[in-house]
Design a protein around this motif. Structure first.
Motif, short mmCIF file in Angstrom:
data_model
loop_
_atom_site.label_atom_id
_atom_site.label_comp_id
_atom_site.label_asym_id
_atom_site.label_seq_id
_atom_site.Cartn_x
_atom_site.Cartn_y
_atom_site.Cartn_z
N GLN A 1 0.74 -1.35 -0.05
CA GLN A 1 0.19 -0.17 0.01
C GLN A 1 0.78 1.11 0.09
OE1 GLN A 1 -2.69 -0.39 3.07
NE2 GLN A 1 -3.94 -2.11 2.53
N LEU A 2 1.88 1.24 0.80
CA LEU A 2 2.81 2.31 0.90
C LEU A 2 3.56 2.50 -0.54
CD1 LEU A 2 4.32 2.04 4.57
CD2 LEU A 2 2.73 3.85 3.42
N ALA A 3 3.79 1.59 -1.03
CA ALA A 3 4.70 1.59 -2.39
C ALA A 3 3.85 1.94 -3.59
CB ALA A 3 5.31 0.17 -2.67
N MET A 4 2.36 1.76 -3.37
CA MET A 4 1.56 2.04 -4.53
C MET A 4 1.15 3.66 -4.11
SD MET A 4 -2.31 0.55 -5.41
CE MET A 4 -3.00 0.54 -3.75
N LYS A 5 1.17 4.04 -2.84
CA LYS A 5 0.80 5.59 -2.83
C LYS A 5 1.90 6.25 -3.02
CE LYS A 5 -2.32 5.38 1.12
NZ LYS A 5 -3.42 6.32 1.13
N ALA A 6 3.44 5.76 -2.82
CA ALA A 6 4.57 6.41 -3.22
C ALA A 6 4.61 6.61 -4.81
CB ALA A 6 5.82 5.74 -2.90
N LYS A 7 4.07 5.52 -5.40
CA LYS A 7 4.02 5.70 -6.75
C LYS A 7 3.12 6.75 -7.58
CE LYS A 7 3.69 3.11 -11.25
NZ LYS A 7 3.25 4.10 -11.94
N GLN A 8 1.94 6.54 -6.91
CA GLN A 8 0.86 7.62 -7.39
C GLN A 8 1.24 8.99 -6.97
OE1 GLN A 8 -2.52 6.17 -4.80
NE2 GLN A 8 -3.16 4.88 -6.20
N LYS A 9 1.97 9.33 -6.10
CA LYS A 9 2.74 10.72 -5.62
C LYS A 9 3.58 11.10 -6.62
CE LYS A 9 4.19 13.55 -1.68
NZ LYS A 9 4.47 13.42 -0.30
N ALA A 10 4.57 10.30 -7.18
CA ALA A 10 5.43 10.38 -8.10
C ALA A 10 4.79 10.65 -9.16
CB ALA A 10 6.62 9.29 -8.10
N ASP A 11 3.74 9.81 -9.53
CA ASP A 11 3.04 9.98 -10.82
C ASP A 11 2.52 11.35 -11.39
OD1 ASP A 11 3.99 7.61 -11.79
OD2 ASP A 11 2.07 6.46 -11.43
N LYS A 12 1.75 11.78 -9.97
CA LYS A 12 1.36 13.21 -9.97
C LYS A 12 2.10 14.20 -10.04
CE LYS A 12 -1.35 16.22 -6.71
NZ LYS A 12 -1.88 16.34 -5.29
N LYS A 13 3.56 14.08 -9.15
CA LYS A 13 4.42 15.02 -9.42
C LYS A 13 4.90 15.20 -10.76
CE LYS A 13 8.81 16.52 -7.54
NZ LYS A 13 9.89 16.32 -6.67
#
Length: 77
Positions: free
Chosen positions: A6-18
């Motif tokens: 879950q943390l890895a998925m949230k980190a990827k989503q944040k990176a994708d958004k950035k």
């Protein structure tokens, strides 16, 4: 799904958004101003040439769309 996943998925989503914020910012700073000189639109059926006389008007519309997209991205939590 594990907490690590879950943390890895949230980190990827944040990176994708950035990354998307950066792409839209780049477009506003570089591509939209360049469009005012004229450009072509590529479609599956061929291209459409937009000369400098019309290009400023189209660029203005694209600028508004991208500004809204950027604001929406920045507003997302």
């Amino acid at each position: 799904m594990s907490i690590i996943q879950q943390l890895a998925m949230k980190a990827k989503q944040k990176a994708d958004k950035k990354s998307e914020v950066n792409r839209v910012g780049y477009s506003l700073a570089n591509q939209v101003p360049d469009m005012k000189q004229g450009f072509s639109i590529q479609t599956n059926y061929g291209s459409i040439q937009v000369d400098s006389g019309e290009a400023s008007e189209v660029a203005a519309v694209i600028e508004v769309i991208l500004q809204h997209r950027l604001a929406r991205l920045k507003a997302e939590k």
